[in-house]
Write an enzyme that holds these catalytic residues in place. Structure first.
Site, PDB file in Angstrom:
ATOM      1  N   ARG A  62       0.809  -1.131  -0.174  1.00 58.50           N
ATOM      2  CA  ARG A  62      -0.021   0.010   0.125  1.00 58.50           C
ATOM      3  C   ARG A  62       0.938   1.237  -0.101  1.00 58.50           C
ATOM      4  O   ARG A  62       2.099   1.254   0.418  1.00 58.50           O
ATOM      5  CB  ARG A  62      -0.918   0.018   1.204  1.00 58.50           C
ATOM      6  N   LYS A  98      -2.479  -2.159   7.759  1.00 55.64           N
ATOM      7  CA  LYS A  98      -3.786  -1.387   8.481  1.00 55.64           C
ATOM      8  C   LYS A  98      -3.637  -1.956   9.812  1.00 55.64           C
ATOM      9  O   LYS A  98      -3.545  -3.029  10.105  1.00 55.64           O
ATOM     10  CB  LYS A  98      -4.906  -1.953   7.608  1.00 55.64           C
ATOM     11  N   HIS A 109      -2.045   2.685  -6.074  1.00 54.24           N
ATOM     12  CA  HIS A 109      -2.731   1.496  -5.780  1.00 54.24           C
ATOM     13  C   HIS A 109      -2.816   0.280  -6.918  1.00 54.24           C
ATOM     14  O   HIS A 109      -3.030  -0.726  -6.949  1.00 54.24           O
ATOM     15  CB  HIS A 109      -4.217   1.654  -5.245  1.00 54.24           C
ATOM     16  N   ARG A 113      -0.373  -2.217  -6.850  1.00 55.01           N
ATOM     17  CA  ARG A 113      -0.647  -3.324  -5.930  1.00 55.01           C
ATOM     18  C   ARG A 113      -2.001  -4.149  -6.617  1.00 55.01           C
ATOM     19  O   ARG A 113      -1.803  -5.356  -6.525  1.00 55.01           O
ATOM     20  CB  ARG A 113      -1.439  -2.726  -4.609  1.00 55.01           C
ATOM     21  N   HIS A 141      -4.405  -8.696   3.434  1.00 53.10           N
ATOM     22  CA  HIS A 141      -5.861  -8.666   3.886  1.00 53.10           C
ATOM     23  C   HIS A 141      -6.246  -9.710   5.063  1.00 53.10           C
ATOM     24  O   HIS A 141      -6.026 -10.903   5.122  1.00 53.10           O
ATOM     25  CB  HIS A 141      -6.602  -9.196   2.443  1.00 53.10           C
ATOM     26  N   TYR A 176      -9.905 -10.028  -6.932  1.00 55.95           N
ATOM     27  CA  TYR A 176      -9.133 -10.432  -7.987  1.00 55.95           C
ATOM     28  C   TYR A 176      -9.283 -11.755  -8.751  1.00 55.95           C
ATOM     29  O   TYR A 176      -8.867 -11.897 -10.077  1.00 55.95           O
ATOM     30  CB  TYR A 176      -7.477 -10.530  -7.446  1.00 55.95           C
TER      31      TYR A 176
END
Length: 299
Positions: free
Chosen positions: A149, A173, A245, A248, A271, A280
């Site tokens: 990220r 995150k 992004h 990514r 994730h 994806y």
């Protein structure tokens, strides 16, 4: 207890018990602040406990009337739900007025990606004769070679590069750490930047451990990374609306197209839920459909 008091308690809870990053806490407080102002100004309700389900429906209708997108409305509703869950947790309330509150239905938008040829075109558009060009090459190689990220990239520290084993330690995150492999090309250009460019530049006090620095010797901002990529896209003649992004997304898509396991890609991207990574697979199916159409004799 009034809004201001409970919002301060909520902030402490998010910071200390949930260990959320500062920008995530700010987003939650912003969402609750919107309801706070609406409840006092439009409903005359001075306490969160006085807000009913019907009041919340009126609030959502107001958001819609203001022209907020479904995604923005969904984010705000999520923040308000978290706030009322906290009030239940703290036994400030016995019932949750948000329990039946539904967010707008959102379609899953497939993110833009670059094919490998477009990635190469962007990299070749960089002017490698300048220190900034060498730095920018390393930035793009790391974004595409490790799927970071943009925040993870600008916060990357020298002490978190394990070049001998080919890994980066990144903080994602919720301040969650993970180890991410770095590709050989990305590592090559990262070494060139560190050993031939960064060592010769000035470094501002307090920024000694950051990997990517600007001309003033301070670590790069997220906005600067966006600017670098936008300018390169124009120079390379790429018409897609790309951002950090995009690299990514391209990283994940190219892995899946090459046969990588979805769980592995989930781990690499950091994730928490595999459902986030599953977007994806839709892109992968489009690729498979295209291959089928091109090469199968009966398609």
């Amino acid at each position: 207890m009034n809004w201001n008091h409970l919002q301060r308690d909520f902030e402490r809870y998010l910071k200390l018990e949930r260990s959320l990053a500062a920008h995530s806490i700010d987003a939650y407080l912003h969402d609750v602040g919107l309801l706070h102002r609406f409840a006092e100004k439009e409903l005359g309700k001075q306490q969160p406990s006085a807000v009913s389900y019907d009041d919340l429906r009126s609030f959502v209708e107001e958001l819609n009337h203001l022209g907020m997108s479904p995604h923005s409305q969904a984010r705000i509703i999520s923040g308000i739900k978290a706030f009322y869950h906290f009030l239940l947790y703290e036994k400030v309330m016995d019932t949750d007025p948000t329990q039946l509150l539904e967010a707008p239905k959102l379609g899953r938008k497939l993110p833009d990606t670059l094919d490998y040829h477009e990635i190469v075109t962007l990299l070749e558009a960089i002017d490698h004769s300048t220190p900034e060009g060498q730095r920018n090459r390393a930035i793009l190689e790391v974004l595409y070679g490790s799927g970071l990220r943009v925040t993870e990239l600008v916060e990357l520290k020298l002490s978190n590069i394990y070049a001998d084993v080919g890994f980066l330690r990144v903080v994602g995150k919720g301040d969650k750490e993970r180890l991410v492999p770095i590709g050989s090309d990305a590592l090559k250009y990262l070494r060139i930047y560190l050993e031939e460019v960064r060592v010769h530049g000035k470094i501002a006090r307090g920024h000694e451990n950051y990997v990517f620095l600007n001309r003033r010797g301070k670590h790069l901002s997220r906005v600067m990374i966006f600017t670098i990529i936008k300018q390169l896209a124009i120079k390379a003649g790429i018409k897609k609306n790309i951002s950090p992004h995009t690299f990514r997304h391209s990283f994940a898509t190219h892995l899946l197209e090459g046969g990588a396991d979805l769980r592995v890609v989930q781990e690499l991207l950091g994730h928490e839920s595999i459902t986030t990574t599953e977007i994806y697979t839709h892109m992968d199916r489009d690729y498979l459909r295209q291959v089928m159409k091109e090469f199968h004799p009966r398609s």
